[in-house]
Write a protein that holds these residues in place. Sequence first.
Motif, PDB file in Angstrom:
ATOM      1  N   LYS A   1       0.847  -1.177   0.000  1.00 30.32           N
ATOM      2  CA  LYS A   1       0.000   0.000   0.000  1.00 30.32           C
ATOM      3  C   LYS A   1       0.894   1.242   0.000  1.00 30.32           C
ATOM      4  CE  LYS A   1      -3.917  -2.289   0.441  1.00 30.32           C
ATOM      5  NZ  LYS A   1      -4.934  -2.320  -0.617  1.00 30.32           N
ATOM      6  N   PHE A   2       0.700   2.085  -1.001  1.00 28.14           N
ATOM      7  CA  PHE A   2       1.577   3.247  -1.133  1.00 28.14           C
ATOM      8  C   PHE A   2       1.529   4.133   0.111  1.00 28.14           C
ATOM      9  CE2 PHE A   2       2.344   7.683  -2.290  1.00 28.14           C
ATOM     10  CZ  PHE A   2       3.620   7.580  -2.813  1.00 28.14           C
TER      11      PHE A   2
ATOM     12  N   CYS B   1       2.275  11.309 -11.977  1.00 28.58           N
ATOM     13  CA  CYS B   1       1.296  11.355 -13.060  1.00 28.58           C
ATOM     14  C   CYS B   1       0.351  12.538 -12.871  1.00 28.58           C
ATOM     15  CB  CYS B   1       0.500  10.052 -13.097  1.00 28.58           C
ATOM     16  SG  CYS B   1      -0.761   9.998 -14.386  1.00 28.58           S
ATOM     17  N   ALA B   2       0.183  13.327 -13.923  1.00 31.68           N
ATOM     18  CA  ALA B   2      -0.840  14.373 -13.957  1.00 31.68           C
ATOM     19  C   ALA B   2      -1.984  13.835 -14.818  1.00 31.68           C
ATOM     20  CB  ALA B   2      -0.283  15.659 -14.543  1.00 31.68           C
ATOM     21  N   GLN B   3      -3.171  13.813 -14.271  1.00 28.48           N
ATOM     22  CA  GLN B   3      -4.300  13.198 -14.969  1.00 28.48           C
ATOM     23  C   GLN B   3      -4.907  14.105 -16.029  1.00 28.48           C
ATOM     24  OE1 GLN B   3      -6.966  11.404 -12.089  1.00 28.48           O
ATOM     25  NE2 GLN B   3      -5.262  10.698 -10.856  1.00 28.48           N
ATOM     26  N   GLU B   4      -4.540  15.405 -16.009  1.00 27.28           N
ATOM     27  CA  GLU B   4      -4.965  16.341 -17.039  1.00 27.28           C
ATOM     28  C   GLU B   4      -3.801  17.275 -17.366  1.00 27.28           C
ATOM     29  OE1 GLU B   4      -7.740  16.651 -18.821  1.00 27.28           O
ATOM     30  OE2 GLU B   4      -8.776  14.992 -17.850  1.00 27.28           O
ATOM     31  N   PRO B   5      -3.532  17.539 -18.645  1.00 25.33           N
ATOM     32  CA  PRO B   5      -2.444  18.459 -19.000  1.00 25.33           C
ATOM     33  C   PRO B   5      -2.915  19.913 -18.985  1.00 25.33           C
ATOM     34  CG  PRO B   5      -3.355  17.489 -20.983  1.00 25.33           C
ATOM     35  CD  PRO B   5      -4.117  16.886 -19.835  1.00 25.33           C
ATOM     36  N   VAL B   6      -3.298  20.381 -17.809  1.00 28.06           N
ATOM     37  CA  VAL B   6      -3.796  21.745 -17.650  1.00 28.06           C
ATOM     38  C   VAL B   6      -3.127  22.386 -16.434  1.00 28.06           C
ATOM     39  CG1 VAL B   6      -6.027  21.290 -18.762  1.00 28.06           C
ATOM     40  CG2 VAL B   6      -5.786  20.933 -16.300  1.00 28.06           C
TER      41      VAL B   6
ATOM     42  N   LYS C   1      -2.324  16.030  -9.838  1.00 26.32           N
ATOM     43  CA  LYS C   1      -1.254  15.092  -9.489  1.00 26.32           C
ATOM     44  C   LYS C   1      -1.813  13.852  -8.795  1.00 26.32           C
ATOM     45  CE  LYS C   1       2.763  14.818  -6.379  1.00 26.32           C
ATOM     46  NZ  LYS C   1       3.621  15.612  -5.447  1.00 26.32           N
ATOM     47  N   SER C   2      -1.361  12.692  -9.247  1.00 28.30           N
ATOM     48  CA  SER C   2      -1.726  11.433  -8.605  1.00 28.30           C
ATOM     49  C   SER C   2      -0.502  10.912  -7.863  1.00 28.30           C
ATOM     50  CB  SER C   2      -2.182  10.407  -9.652  1.00 28.30           C
ATOM     51  OG  SER C   2      -2.464   9.167  -9.048  1.00 28.30           O
ATOM     52  N   THR C   3      -0.574  10.906  -6.530  1.00 28.04           N
ATOM     53  CA  THR C   3       0.618  10.582  -5.744  1.00 28.04           C
ATOM     54  C   THR C   3       1.000   9.110  -5.798  1.00 28.04           C
ATOM     55  OG1 THR C   3      -0.754  10.334  -3.766  1.00 28.04           O
ATOM     56  CG2 THR C   3       0.285  12.483  -4.123  1.00 28.04           C
ATOM     57  N   ASN C   4       0.069   8.231  -6.140  1.00 30.77           N
ATOM     58  CA  ASN C   4       0.411   6.801  -6.154  1.00 30.77           C
ATOM     59  C   ASN C   4       0.650   6.266  -7.560  1.00 30.77           C
ATOM     60  OD1 ASN C   4      -2.214   6.948  -6.962  1.00 30.77           O
ATOM     61  ND2 ASN C   4      -2.920   5.197  -5.767  1.00 30.77           N
TER      62      ASN C   4
ATOM     63  N   LEU D   1      15.834  18.570 -16.553  1.00 32.23           N
ATOM     64  CA  LEU D   1      14.671  19.418 -16.281  1.00 32.23           C
ATOM     65  C   LEU D   1      14.581  19.760 -14.793  1.00 32.23           C
ATOM     66  CD1 LEU D   1      11.988  17.707 -18.569  1.00 32.23           C
ATOM     67  CD2 LEU D   1      13.215  19.852 -19.004  1.00 32.23           C
ATOM     68  N   LYS D   2      14.854  18.768 -13.951  1.00 36.89           N
ATOM     69  CA  LYS D   2      14.821  19.007 -12.505  1.00 36.89           C
ATOM     70  C   LYS D   2      15.901  19.996 -12.109  1.00 36.89           C
ATOM     71  CE  LYS D   2      13.023  18.216  -8.493  1.00 36.89           C
ATOM     72  NZ  LYS D   2      11.616  18.611  -8.208  1.00 36.89           N
ATOM     73  N   THR D   3      17.082  19.876 -12.702  1.00 33.13           N
ATOM     74  CA  THR D   3      18.181  20.797 -12.424  1.00 33.13           C
ATOM     75  C   THR D   3      17.806  22.230 -12.788  1.00 33.13           C
ATOM     76  OG1 THR D   3      19.847  19.077 -12.774  1.00 33.13           O
ATOM     77  CG2 THR D   3      20.587  21.351 -12.972  1.00 33.13           C
ATOM     78  N   GLN D   4      17.010  22.389 -13.847  1.00 32.96           N
ATOM     79  CA  GLN D   4      16.580  23.717 -14.272  1.00 32.96           C
ATOM     80  C   GLN D   4      15.428  24.257 -13.428  1.00 32.96           C
ATOM     81  OE1 GLN D   4      18.358  25.417 -16.271  1.00 32.96           O
ATOM     82  NE2 GLN D   4      19.672  23.752 -16.935  1.00 32.96           N
ATOM     83  N   GLY D   5      14.966  23.458 -12.453  1.00 30.51           N
ATOM     84  CA  GLY D   5      13.968  23.954 -11.507  1.00 30.51           C
ATOM     85  C   GLY D   5      12.531  23.581 -11.798  1.00 30.51           C
ATOM     86  N   PHE D   6      12.306  22.734 -12.806  1.00 28.56           N
ATOM     87  CA  PHE D   6      10.937  22.358 -13.154  1.00 28.56           C
ATOM     88  C   PHE D   6      10.412  21.253 -12.231  1.00 28.56           C
ATOM     89  CE2 PHE D   6      12.604  23.952 -17.237  1.00 28.56           C
ATOM     90  CZ  PHE D   6      11.638  24.910 -17.513  1.00 28.56           C
ATOM     91  N   ASP D   7       9.135  21.361 -11.864  1.00 25.44           N
ATOM     92  CA  ASP D   7       8.446  20.252 -11.214  1.00 25.44           C
ATOM     93  C   ASP D   7       8.024  19.283 -12.318  1.00 25.44           C
ATOM     94  OD1 ASP D   7       8.611  21.313  -8.612  1.00 25.44           O
ATOM     95  OD2 ASP D   7       6.894  22.612  -9.004  1.00 25.44           O
ATOM     96  N   LEU D   8       8.309  18.003 -12.121  1.00 17.72           N
ATOM     97  CA  LEU D   8       8.144  17.028 -13.198  1.00 17.72           C
ATOM     98  C   LEU D   8       6.877  16.196 -13.047  1.00 17.72           C
ATOM     99  CD1 LEU D   8      11.804  15.718 -13.552  1.00 17.72           C
ATOM    100  CD2 LEU D   8      10.694  17.590 -14.774  1.00 17.72           C
ATOM    101  N   TYR D   9       6.174  16.066 -14.166  1.00 18.23           N
ATOM    102  CA  TYR D   9       4.991  15.218 -14.244  1.00 18.23           C
ATOM    103  C   TYR D   9       5.034  14.469 -15.573  1.00 18.23           C
ATOM    104  CZ  TYR D   9       3.205  18.347 -10.596  1.00 18.23           C
ATOM    105  OH  TYR D   9       3.047  19.071  -9.447  1.00 18.23           O
ATOM    106  N   TYR D  10       4.262  13.397 -15.639  1.00 21.22           N
ATOM    107  CA  TYR D  10       3.994  12.784 -16.937  1.00 21.22           C
ATOM    108  C   TYR D  10       2.485  12.676 -17.076  1.00 21.22           C
ATOM    109  CZ  TYR D  10       2.993   8.187 -14.770  1.00 21.22           C
ATOM    110  OH  TYR D  10       2.451   7.164 -14.033  1.00 21.22           O
TER     111      TYR D  10
END
Length: 281
Positions: free
Chosen positions: A101-102, A123-128, A135-138, A183-192
């Motif tokens: 269980k996460f 994971c981002a469930q919508e690209p907005v 954001k989906s944490t699990n 991307l992380k080094t440049q300061g971006f928060d990362l999602y897919y």
Amino acid sequence: SECFERREEIDPVIHEKMLELFHLYLMTGGMPAAVAAYLKTNNLSSVSEIQKGIVQLYIKDIAKYDPNDKLYMKEIFELIPSELNSKNKRFILKNLNENFKFSRYENSFIWLKEAGVALPVYCAQEPVMPLLLSKSTNLFKLFSSDVGLLASMYADGIQLKILNKEKNMNFGAIYENAIAQELKTQGFDLYYFQSKKQGEIDFLIEYHGKILPIEVKSGKAYTRHQALDNVLSNEPYGIDEAIVFCNENIQMKSGVFYCPVYLAGMLKKEEHAEDVIYSPD
């Protein structure tokens, strides 16, 4: 940088040399001891031995923090290469334990992130905008903090396979790890992005007030990106440009910026003014 900003083709000779150096970076990574060993000897086998030693030190540190192995931290760390090499590269919790269980083991992933050992991409469930709200944490991918360490954790001989650009070798995980780090080094928060109807996109970032989808392609089929096309054609999203990092030279086509993978560092996170002054009437 001018070629990146103007979307102009890079001199082919320079382009090939930069690709060669990028492939070298995939093998050496950025750990100071590994880089120093390469500069001194040019021996990739020596570099690999140092990297494996660093990995073992990580495992020892994890064992000290979790001596009874109740948090599965060692197992999580050692699963990173195989999970990234799977079809969708997503970290599958059931590969650790069928009853995993996460919520119970979330602190394990947080420790690995804060210790600089792993790099989670959620994971981002919508690209907005803003991505944080969807954001989906699990649901996440777990990358290594250093692409050279990741390469060293795969089967022996990967250095030669990268140098020879072997066609039967899946370089996708290695390429994506390098882009995630940059991307992380440049300061971006990362999602897919993942959707049953639209498909999956490797990365989403917030860039100049808009969502910028990013795909990473290590092979010749770099113009095949159905999920990217689906998102670009979805008018409510309002996304008018995407980037495909690949081995090819700069080109623009139908709102897609095909960009050499070694230029990922040209994506800079914009700086906002510190003062936000507001005075109601």
